[in-house]
Enzyme design. Structure first.
Site, PDB file in Angstrom:
ATOM      1  N   CYS A 102       3.269   1.679  -6.790  1.00  0.00           N
ATOM      2  CA  CYS A 102       3.333   1.071  -5.465  1.00  0.00           C
ATOM      3  C   CYS A 102       2.096   0.187  -5.306  1.00  0.00           C
ATOM      4  O   CYS A 102       0.968   0.680  -5.378  1.00  0.00           O
ATOM      5  CB  CYS A 102       3.352   2.175  -4.411  1.00  0.00           C
ATOM      6  SG  CYS A 102       3.305   1.545  -2.715  1.00  0.00           S
TER       7      CYS A 102
ATOM      8  N   GLU B 253      -5.558  -0.157  -2.338  1.00  0.00           N
ATOM      9  CA  GLU B 253      -5.093   1.070  -2.953  1.00  0.00           C
ATOM     10  C   GLU B 253      -3.755   0.825  -3.643  1.00  0.00           C
ATOM     11  O   GLU B 253      -2.925   0.048  -3.173  1.00  0.00           O
ATOM     12  CB  GLU B 253      -4.972   2.154  -1.888  1.00  0.00           C
ATOM     13  CG  GLU B 253      -6.334   2.356  -1.242  1.00  0.00           C
ATOM     14  CD  GLU B 253      -6.470   3.609  -0.430  1.00  0.00           C
ATOM     15  OE1 GLU B 253      -5.438   4.115   0.043  1.00  0.00           O
ATOM     16  OE2 GLU B 253      -7.593   4.081  -0.285  1.00  0.00           O
TER      17      GLU B 253
ATOM     18  N   CYS C  78       1.360   3.371  11.350  1.00  0.00           N
ATOM     19  CA  CYS C  78       0.842   3.131   9.994  1.00  0.00           C
ATOM     20  C   CYS C  78      -0.682   3.075   9.989  1.00  0.00           C
ATOM     21  O   CYS C  78      -1.291   2.380  10.796  1.00  0.00           O
ATOM     22  CB  CYS C  78       1.416   1.831   9.444  1.00  0.00           C
ATOM     23  SG  CYS C  78       0.786   1.431   7.794  1.00  0.00           S
TER      24      CYS C  78
HETATM   25  N1  SAH Z   1       4.541  -4.243   5.154  1.00  0.00           N
HETATM   26  C1  SAH Z   1       5.659  -3.800   4.400  1.00  0.00           C
HETATM   27  C2  SAH Z   1       5.323  -2.896   3.220  1.00  0.00           C
HETATM   28  C3  SAH Z   1       4.308  -1.803   3.462  1.00  0.00           C
HETATM   29  S1  SAH Z   1       4.797  -0.413   4.424  1.00  0.00           S
HETATM   30  C4  SAH Z   1       6.682  -3.143   5.322  1.00  0.00           C
HETATM   31  O1  SAH Z   1       6.387  -2.942   6.479  1.00  0.00           O
HETATM   32  O2  SAH Z   1       7.791  -2.884   4.884  1.00  0.00           O
HETATM   33  C5  SAH Z   1       5.918   0.475   3.401  1.00  0.00           C
HETATM   34  C6  SAH Z   1       6.811   1.432   4.165  1.00  0.00           C
HETATM   35  O3  SAH Z   1       6.068   2.525   4.684  1.00  0.00           O
HETATM   36  C7  SAH Z   1       7.495   0.795   5.367  1.00  0.00           C
HETATM   37  O4  SAH Z   1       8.865   1.038   5.344  1.00  0.00           O
HETATM   38  C8  SAH Z   1       6.857   1.488   6.550  1.00  0.00           C
HETATM   39  O5  SAH Z   1       7.734   1.520   7.640  1.00  0.00           O
HETATM   40  C9  SAH Z   1       6.526   2.845   5.975  1.00  0.00           C
HETATM   41  N2  SAH Z   1       5.485   3.547   6.711  1.00  0.00           N
HETATM   42  C10 SAH Z   1       4.425   3.016   7.342  1.00  0.00           C
HETATM   43  N3  SAH Z   1       3.675   3.977   7.915  1.00  0.00           N
HETATM   44  C11 SAH Z   1       4.277   5.158   7.636  1.00  0.00           C
HETATM   45  C12 SAH Z   1       3.957   6.526   7.917  1.00  0.00           C
HETATM   46  N4  SAH Z   1       2.867   6.867   8.614  1.00  0.00           N
HETATM   47  N5  SAH Z   1       4.799   7.471   7.465  1.00  0.00           N
HETATM   48  C13 SAH Z   1       5.880   7.142   6.732  1.00  0.00           C
HETATM   49  N6  SAH Z   1       6.206   5.881   6.408  1.00  0.00           N
HETATM   50  C14 SAH Z   1       5.424   4.897   6.858  1.00  0.00           C
END
Ligand code: SAH
Length: 418
Positions: A159, A96, A173
């Site tokens: 993104c 995505e 996540c």
């Molecule tokens: N793997 C990388 C990039 C993808 S996640 C990383 O961890 O940084 C991108 C961002 O989304 C990260 O900062 C993560 O902490 C945040 N994120 C993940 N799940 C989330 C959720 N359910 N709500 C809000 N932010 C979330």
């Protein structure tokens, strides 16, 4: 040793395309024609590269080469203008990619022009409808929003994903529920950008576009392909380094390598907790690279002039959002050239956490700011279509009931021990 190349042109750099051209006995300038067609015109097939003689195109096709353009399989438009794309690849896998015509607020306050514009824009409170219309959308039948014209330049953000699924298993996540299926190639990473730019009829550098490697996957566990993609995006697609940010969950050895790259996006680190006990609970990779190692790498990171590290902090109600957590986070970050992006949890099926209220978020922000740490609250984008942070999970699987989390395995992070 030279790496085996895929059959796609997308993902090859100028040198690799030049080698291909000279092997075919064609004049050197053909290489630039191919680069132009693949990365700037963003053609879908060899037959569209009209600058090349027919015979050469035939020869390339006969040798099994393709452009390798990414295919948009589905497209969902949010009430806030965010678009979530399902992008498919040759082997049937998909990822995505999200288009945010107004940015996600994450770039605000980072000193870039886009950030400043986003800040000014957010002060305007003249109603959501007007906001969508300014963003270039008109409400169509069934409330679907249709692009009316190009978005105002400077604040759109794409993104992109770096892996199919993710191995890191952050407990909040949704992508983690997929496990990791495979790495994306450099061509597949760049292909997402090309497909979205083409669909949105936007073209950098004339149109300013920000890029965040914050979609599905952990870019630093697919390091070589990520770095190659970032270079191609700068050198061939025309997106400036300062408009790109890569976010890592904290793969410490790769943070060090990344600092030494000649061409590199800005760095963001997902912090999410101010101490090891809590961080390990939320992000199991903290067992391998704990906060001391992570902060050591952050402090040693070679920042450029007017650059800083972004720390992301997902706020989970009653878990990591206490005033004491904010004070501890401020202590951890003291003296670092950094800013903090606060994200209230985006909920999803199978996610056992709650989203804190606006007051709680504002309180956390206030404590950081009082301690001298710039902190920004990121507006959630596209929650209604599951396009917000941590909500990316292939659409087909969203419709099904939540499956149990896969058992964490110790071989998730295939990197040498420190
Ligand atoms: N793997 C990388 C990039 C993808 S996640 C990383 O961890 O940084 C991108 C961002 O989304 C990260 O900062 C993560 O902490 C945040 N994120 C993940 N799940 C989330 C959720 N359910 N709500 C809000 N932010 C979330």
């Amino acid at each position: 040793m030279a790496k085996a190349l895929t059959t796609s042109l997308l993902g090859r750099n100028r040198e690799e395309i030049s080698a291909l051209v000279s092997q075919a006995g064609e004049p050197g300038y053909r290489a630039e024609q191919i680069v132009e067609a693949v990365y700037r015109q963003r053609v879908d097939g060899l037959e569209e590269i009209s600058t090349l003689p027919f015979e050469f195109r035939e020869k390339l096709a006969a040798s099994g080469l393709t452009v390798g353009a990414a295919r948009i399989e589905k497209k969902f438009v949010s009430v806030d203008g965010t678009v979530r794309y399902l992008i498919g690849f040759g082997d049937g896998q998909s990822v995505e990619t999200v288009w945010m015509p107004e940015g996600d607020g994450g770039e605000a306050g980072d000193g870039s022009e886009a950030g400043e514009e986003a800040e000014v824009f957010s002060l305007d409170t003249s109603g959501a409808k007007a906001q969508f219309q300014r963003a270039g959308f008109d409400a169509g039948p069934q409330g679907l929003l249709h692009p009316r014209r190009k978005p105002r330049p400077g604040r759109s953000t794409i993104c992109i994903s770096s892996q199919v699924g993710c191995a890191v298993d952050c407990q909040f996540c949704l992508t983690a529920l997929l496990g990791v299926k495979r790495n994306l190639t450099a061509g597949e990473i760049v292909g997402q950008v090309c497909a979205v730019l083409k669909d949105q009829r936007v073209s950098p550098p004339e149109d300013r576009v920000n890029l965040v490697f914050m979609g599905m996957g952990e870019p630093f566990l697919n390091y070589e392909n990520f770095v190659k993609a970032a270079r191609l995006l700068v050198e061939c697609v025309g997106i400036a380094e300062r408009r790109m940010t890569v976010s890592t969950a904290g793969v410490v050895p790769r943070i060090r390598d990344f600092g030494e790259e000649r061409i590199r996006p800005k760095l963001a680190i997902s912090l999410n907790a101010p101490n090891d006990a809590l961080r390990t609970r939320l992000m199991p990779l903290n067992k391998k690279w704990n906060l001391e190692m992570l902060m050591g790498a952050a402090r040693a990171f070679p920042l450029r002039t007017r650059e800083w590290i972004t720390f992301e902090y997902v706020l989970l109600g009653g878990v990591n959002d206490h005033p004491e957590d904010a004070r501890e986070a401020a202590e951890l970050l003291r003296g670092l050239r950094c800013k903090v992006n606060l994200i209230a949890l985006n909920p999803g099926p199978g996610i056992d956490f709650t989203t804190p209220g606006a007051e709680r978020v504002a309180g956390f922000q206030e404590i950081l700011r009082t301690a001298g740490i710039p902190a920004f609250v990121r507006r959630p984008r596209g929650r209604d279509i599951y396009a917000a942070c941590g909500q990316l999970k292939r659409t087909v699987e969203i419709a099904t009931s939540p499956e149990p989390r896969p058992e964490p395995s110790s071989s998730l992070y295939p990197l040498p021990e420190e």
